[in-house]
Design a protein around this motif. Structure first.
Motif, PDB file in Angstrom:
ATOM      1  N   ILE A  53       0.886  -1.161   0.000  1.00 15.14           N
ATOM      2  CA  ILE A  53       0.000   0.000   0.000  1.00 15.14           C
ATOM      3  C   ILE A  53       0.924   1.210   0.000  1.00 15.14           C
ATOM      4  CG2 ILE A  53      -1.868   1.216   1.183  1.00 15.14           C
ATOM      5  CD1 ILE A  53      -2.604  -1.698   0.387  1.00 15.14           C
ATOM      6  N   PHE A  54       0.993   1.919  -1.118  1.00 16.01           N
ATOM      7  CA  PHE A  54       1.933   3.024  -1.294  1.00 16.01           C
ATOM      8  C   PHE A  54       1.160   4.222  -1.814  1.00 16.01           C
ATOM      9  CE2 PHE A  54       6.419   4.011  -3.196  1.00 16.01           C
ATOM     10  CZ  PHE A  54       6.403   5.245  -2.572  1.00 16.01           C
ATOM     11  N   PHE A  55       0.793   5.127  -0.903  1.00 17.64           N
ATOM     12  CA  PHE A  55       0.066   6.328  -1.295  1.00 17.64           C
ATOM     13  C   PHE A  55       1.059   7.310  -1.907  1.00 17.64           C
ATOM     14  CE2 PHE A  55      -3.948   6.114   1.598  1.00 17.64           C
ATOM     15  CZ  PHE A  55      -4.231   4.843   1.107  1.00 17.64           C
ATOM     16  N   ILE A  56       0.953   7.462  -3.204  1.00 23.61           N
ATOM     17  CA  ILE A  56       1.890   8.258  -3.991  1.00 23.61           C
ATOM     18  C   ILE A  56       1.280   9.629  -4.276  1.00 23.61           C
ATOM     19  CG2 ILE A  56       3.077   8.397  -6.216  1.00 23.61           C
ATOM     20  CD1 ILE A  56       3.046   5.275  -6.191  1.00 23.61           C
ATOM     21  N   ASP A  57       2.069  10.670  -4.102  1.00 19.66           N
ATOM     22  CA  ASP A  57       1.638  12.031  -4.404  1.00 19.66           C
ATOM     23  C   ASP A  57       2.026  12.336  -5.854  1.00 19.66           C
ATOM     24  OD1 ASP A  57       1.068  14.711  -4.598  1.00 19.66           O
ATOM     25  OD2 ASP A  57       2.562  15.350  -3.129  1.00 19.66           O
ATOM     26  N   PRO A  58       1.059  12.339  -6.764  1.00 25.00           N
ATOM     27  CA  PRO A  58       1.396  12.546  -8.177  1.00 25.00           C
ATOM     28  C   PRO A  58       1.645  14.009  -8.540  1.00 25.00           C
ATOM     29  CG  PRO A  58      -0.958  12.296  -7.952  1.00 25.00           C
ATOM     30  CD  PRO A  58      -0.365  12.102  -6.566  1.00 25.00           C
ATOM     31  N   LEU A  59       1.418  14.930  -7.605  1.00 23.58           N
ATOM     32  CA  LEU A  59       1.517  16.354  -7.931  1.00 23.58           C
ATOM     33  C   LEU A  59       2.777  17.037  -7.417  1.00 23.58           C
ATOM     34  CD1 LEU A  59      -2.206  17.300  -7.250  1.00 23.58           C
ATOM     35  CD2 LEU A  59      -1.128  16.673  -9.425  1.00 23.58           C
ATOM     36  N   SER A  60       3.576  16.331  -6.637  1.00 21.01           N
ATOM     37  CA  SER A  60       4.798  16.931  -6.094  1.00 21.01           C
ATOM     38  C   SER A  60       6.025  16.236  -6.668  1.00 21.01           C
ATOM     39  CB  SER A  60       4.825  16.793  -4.568  1.00 21.01           C
ATOM     40  OG  SER A  60       3.755  17.486  -3.993  1.00 21.01           O
TER      41      SER A  60
END
Length: 129
Positions: free
Chosen positions: A81-88
């Motif tokens: 489970i890897f919550f990735i920030d696509p905007l930074s």
């Protein structure tokens, strides 16, 4: 030998609150899971959910991503489970890509958002009879 599931929980800085919130909502299911997390994420998860069994590795950029990757290669995880920030922009983007690539290569269930994480936790923690 244990029959407990083993999940890796990782989150980019901007997504750490969302991962903590997600884990809190699913705490009753996650109490039966061995959780492996990178440094800061693991600390935040443990502070918010002290009943969870969390094994903390180094911070992601300091090798924690590679420690999680080693578990994937050794077949010791049931999900990532890897919550990735696509905007930074991520200074350690190559580490992130390596980790997600390993999950794909080893056919490990992987979620990068709360919606997909919900499917994984429900499927693995509540399998159909």
């Amino acid at each position: 030998m244990t029959d407990r599931l083993k999940f890796a929980l990782v989150a980019h800085d901007a997504c750490k609150p969302a991962l903590v919130d997600w884990a809190t909502k699913h705490a009753s299911l996650l109490e039966g899971v061995d959780i492996y997390a990178t440094g800061t994420t693991g600390g935040k998860l443990q502070d918010s959910n002290p009943k969870l069994n969390i094994h903390r590795f180094k911070s992601g950029p300091l090798g924690g991503d590679q420690q999680i990757g080693a578990l994937i290669c050794e077949g010791k995880l049931d999900a990532l489970i890897f919550f990735i920030d696509p905007l930074s922009p991520m200074p350690h983007d190559v580490d992130v890509k390596a980790l997600t690539r390993l999950a794909i290569v080893y056919d490990l269930p992987m979620a990068s958002s709360p919606a997909t994480a919900n499917f994984i936790v429900q499927a693995l923690c509540n399998p159909p009879a």
